[in-house]
Design a protein around this motif. Structure first.
Motif, PDB file in Angstrom:
ATOM      1  N   VAL A  91       0.839  -1.199   0.000  1.00 47.73           N
ATOM      2  CA  VAL A  91       0.000   0.000   0.000  1.00 47.73           C
ATOM      3  C   VAL A  91       0.877   1.254   0.000  1.00 47.73           C
ATOM      4  O   VAL A  91       0.674   2.166  -0.798  1.00 47.73           O
ATOM      5  N   ILE A  92       1.846   1.308   0.869  1.00 50.21           N
ATOM      6  CA  ILE A  92       2.664   2.516   1.007  1.00 50.21           C
ATOM      7  C   ILE A  92       3.493   2.788  -0.246  1.00 50.21           C
ATOM      8  O   ILE A  92       3.660   3.943  -0.638  1.00 50.21           O
ATOM      9  N   PHE A  93       3.985   1.753  -0.896  1.00 51.38           N
ATOM     10  CA  PHE A  93       4.832   1.947  -2.073  1.00 51.38           C
ATOM     11  C   PHE A  93       4.087   1.723  -3.394  1.00 51.38           C
ATOM     12  O   PHE A  93       4.709   1.577  -4.444  1.00 51.38           O
ATOM     13  N   GLN A  94       2.762   1.739  -3.351  1.00 51.67           N
ATOM     14  CA  GLN A  94       1.973   1.572  -4.571  1.00 51.67           C
ATOM     15  C   GLN A  94       2.240   2.727  -5.537  1.00 51.67           C
ATOM     16  O   GLN A  94       2.329   3.891  -5.143  1.00 51.67           O
ATOM     17  N   VAL A  95       2.371   2.387  -6.810  1.00 48.15           N
ATOM     18  CA  VAL A  95       2.548   3.381  -7.867  1.00 48.15           C
ATOM     19  C   VAL A  95       1.273   3.411  -8.703  1.00 48.15           C
ATOM     20  O   VAL A  95       0.773   2.373  -9.128  1.00 48.15           O
ATOM     21  N   GLN A  96       0.755   4.618  -8.915  1.00 43.86           N
ATOM     22  CA  GLN A  96      -0.431   4.819  -9.753  1.00 43.86           C
ATOM     23  C   GLN A  96      -0.120   5.966 -10.709  1.00 43.86           C
ATOM     24  O   GLN A  96       0.343   7.025 -10.275  1.00 43.86           O
ATOM     25  N   GLY A  97      -0.359   5.746 -11.973  1.00 49.08           N
ATOM     26  CA  GLY A  97      -0.124   6.801 -12.947  1.00 49.08           C
ATOM     27  C   GLY A  97       1.312   7.287 -12.992  1.00 49.08           C
ATOM     28  O   GLY A  97       1.568   8.453 -13.250  1.00 49.08           O
ATOM     29  N   GLY A  98       2.255   6.418 -12.702  1.00 47.20           N
ATOM     30  CA  GLY A  98       3.665   6.779 -12.756  1.00 47.20           C
ATOM     31  C   GLY A  98       4.211   7.432 -11.499  1.00 47.20           C
ATOM     32  O   GLY A  98       5.394   7.751 -11.433  1.00 47.20           O
ATOM     33  N   ASN A  99       3.379   7.628 -10.484  1.00 49.67           N
ATOM     34  CA  ASN A  99       3.816   8.230  -9.224  1.00 49.67           C
ATOM     35  C   ASN A  99       3.397   7.358  -8.049  1.00 49.67           C
ATOM     36  O   ASN A  99       2.418   6.629  -8.127  1.00 49.67           O
ATOM     37  N   TYR A 100       4.127   7.494  -6.958  1.00 48.87           N
ATOM     38  CA  TYR A 100       3.704   6.846  -5.727  1.00 48.87           C
ATOM     39  C   TYR A 100       2.374   7.451  -5.287  1.00 48.87           C
ATOM     40  O   TYR A 100       2.113   8.633  -5.487  1.00 48.87           O
ATOM     41  N   SER A 101       1.539   6.632  -4.670  1.00 46.43           N
ATOM     42  CA  SER A 101       0.206   7.076  -4.247  1.00 46.43           C
ATOM     43  C   SER A 101       0.258   8.125  -3.146  1.00 46.43           C
ATOM     44  O   SER A 101      -0.612   8.983  -3.069  1.00 46.43           O
ATOM     45  N   PHE A 102       1.240   8.045  -2.273  1.00 45.33           N
ATOM     46  CA  PHE A 102       1.337   8.971  -1.149  1.00 45.33           C
ATOM     47  C   PHE A 102       2.399  10.031  -1.420  1.00 45.33           C
ATOM     48  O   PHE A 102       3.512   9.727  -1.843  1.00 45.33           O
ATOM     49  N   GLU A 103       2.040  11.265  -1.136  1.00 43.36           N
ATOM     50  CA  GLU A 103       2.941  12.390  -1.372  1.00 43.36           C
ATOM     51  C   GLU A 103       4.249  12.249  -0.598  1.00 43.36           C
ATOM     52  O   GLU A 103       5.316  12.595  -1.102  1.00 43.36           O
ATOM     53  N   ALA A 104       4.183  11.727   0.618  1.00 42.43           N
ATOM     54  CA  ALA A 104       5.391  11.584   1.419  1.00 42.43           C
ATOM     55  C   ALA A 104       6.400  10.642   0.763  1.00 42.43           C
ATOM     56  O   ALA A 104       7.604  10.825   0.906  1.00 42.43           O
ATOM     57  N   VAL A 105       5.924   9.652   0.031  1.00 40.16           N
ATOM     58  CA  VAL A 105       6.835   8.745  -0.680  1.00 40.16           C
ATOM     59  C   VAL A 105       7.326   9.428  -1.955  1.00 40.16           C
ATOM     60  O   VAL A 105       8.507   9.356  -2.289  1.00 40.16           O
ATOM     61  N   GLN A 106       6.437  10.126  -2.662  1.00 36.91           N
ATOM     62  CA  GLN A 106       6.831  10.849  -3.877  1.00 36.91           C
ATOM     63  C   GLN A 106       7.962  11.816  -3.593  1.00 36.91           C
ATOM     64  O   GLN A 106       8.926  11.895  -4.342  1.00 36.91           O
ATOM     65  N   LYS A 107       7.840  12.556  -2.501  1.00 39.31           N
ATOM     66  CA  LYS A 107       8.827  13.582  -2.166  1.00 39.31           C
ATOM     67  C   LYS A 107       9.982  13.042  -1.344  1.00 39.31           C
ATOM     68  O   LYS A 107      10.931  13.763  -1.078  1.00 39.31           O
ATOM     69  N   GLY A 108       9.867  11.798  -0.909  1.00 35.87           N
ATOM     70  CA  GLY A 108      10.958  11.175  -0.175  1.00 35.87           C
ATOM     71  C   GLY A 108      10.977  11.442   1.310  1.00 35.87           C
ATOM     72  O   GLY A 108      11.820  10.910   2.016  1.00 35.87           O
ATOM     73  N   ASN A 109      10.064  12.253   1.819  1.00 33.39           N
ATOM     74  CA  ASN A 109      10.141  12.575   3.242  1.00 33.39           C
ATOM     75  C   ASN A 109       9.492  11.530   4.146  1.00 33.39           C
ATOM     76  O   ASN A 109       9.460  11.705   5.340  1.00 33.39           O
ATOM     77  N   VAL A 110       9.001  10.418   3.571  1.00 32.89           N
ATOM     78  CA  VAL A 110       8.489   9.348   4.421  1.00 32.89           C
ATOM     79  C   VAL A 110       9.606   8.783   5.299  1.00 32.89           C
ATOM     80  O   VAL A 110       9.366   8.271   6.372  1.00 32.89           O
ATOM     81  N   PHE A 111      10.837   8.933   4.866  1.00 31.27           N
ATOM     82  CA  PHE A 111      11.968   8.391   5.616  1.00 31.27           C
ATOM     83  C   PHE A 111      12.794   9.474   6.296  1.00 31.27           C
ATOM     84  O   PHE A 111      13.945   9.262   6.605  1.00 31.27           O
ATOM     85  N   TYR A 112      12.210  10.652   6.484  1.00 31.10           N
ATOM     86  CA  TYR A 112      13.011  11.747   7.030  1.00 31.10           C
ATOM     87  C   TYR A 112      13.482  11.486   8.451  1.00 31.10           C
ATOM     88  O   TYR A 112      14.480  12.044   8.863  1.00 31.10           O
ATOM     89  N   GLN A 113      12.764  10.690   9.203  1.00 36.27           N
ATOM     90  CA  GLN A 113      13.199  10.307  10.544  1.00 36.27           C
ATOM     91  C   GLN A 113      12.633   8.931  10.872  1.00 36.27           C
ATOM     92  O   GLN A 113      11.631   8.520  10.292  1.00 36.27           O
ATOM     93  N   LYS A 114      13.264   8.270  11.814  1.00 41.68           N
ATOM     94  CA  LYS A 114      12.710   7.002  12.277  1.00 41.68           C
ATOM     95  C   LYS A 114      11.415   7.274  13.024  1.00 41.68           C
ATOM     96  O   LYS A 114      11.221   8.342  13.581  1.00 41.68           O
ATOM     97  N   ALA A 115      10.545   6.303  13.013  1.00 45.79           N
ATOM     98  CA  ALA A 115       9.300   6.418  13.770  1.00 45.79           C
ATOM     99  C   ALA A 115       9.621   6.391  15.259  1.00 45.79           C
ATOM    100  O   ALA A 115      10.457   5.616  15.713  1.00 45.79           O
ATOM    101  N   ARG A 116       8.953   7.249  15.972  1.00 43.64           N
ATOM    102  CA  ARG A 116       9.108   7.273  17.419  1.00 43.64           C
ATOM    103  C   ARG A 116       8.161   6.245  18.036  1.00 43.64           C
ATOM    104  O   ARG A 116       7.227   5.772  17.385  1.00 43.64           O
TER     105      ARG A 116
END
Length: 147
Positions: free
Chosen positions: A57-82
């Motif tokens: 779900v998190i890494f799903q690609v639709q229409g050539g882009n990741y479904s979630f903006e945070a994955v598209q922009k790369g900030n899903v990994f900006y910090q570890k989850a607390r």
């Protein structure tokens, strides 16, 4: 019994996504984003057919882009989850559901008033900056059944 099967790595990944997408909307905002993720795993219909895991779900690609903006922009990994976000993610995976995200499969921040529909699906409500949309009858009935 959890809403969907998961591993500890799923909890951490989902917690990072929830933080990246909705940290500014507090715990409740992050829970609502997490609920949409779980709903997409459960749905197995529409745009989410065949998605059976949190990473799918998190890494799903639709229409050539990741479904979630945070994955598209790369900030899903900006910090570890607390620990606090992991606890919220686990709540979503185990039992948590609440309006307006209870049956929602889509959300976004329009930076304006919420449109009445999103790709033809009805607006179910708004929490802070995010608008939530659930499938109309007959589109994705699996999201309305079960835990």
């Amino acid at each position: 019994m959890p809403r969907v099967n998961y591993r500890s790595s799923d909890v951490a990944l989902m917690a990072r996504m929830m933080r990246a997408e909705a940290e500014g909307e507090g715990k409740l905002g992050m829970l609502m984003v997490g609920n949409v993720i779980v709903n997409r795993v459960k749905a197995d219909c529409s745009d989410f057919k065949g998605l059976r895991t949190i990473p799918q779900v998190i890494f799903q690609v639709q229409g050539g882009n990741y479904s979630f903006e945070a994955v598209q922009k790369g900030n899903v990994f900006y910090q570890k989850a607390r620990t606090s976000e992991k606890r919220l993610a686990k709540q979503n995976l185990e039992y948590w559901r609440q309006h307006p995200s209870k049956y929602s499969l889509w959300y976004f921040n329009p930076y304006a008033p919420c449109p009445g529909t999103w790709y033809g699906q009805p607006h179910s409500g708004q929490f802070k900056n995010h608008c939530y949309y659930e499938p109309k009858a007959g589109v994705c009935d699996a999201v309305y059944t079960g835990a």
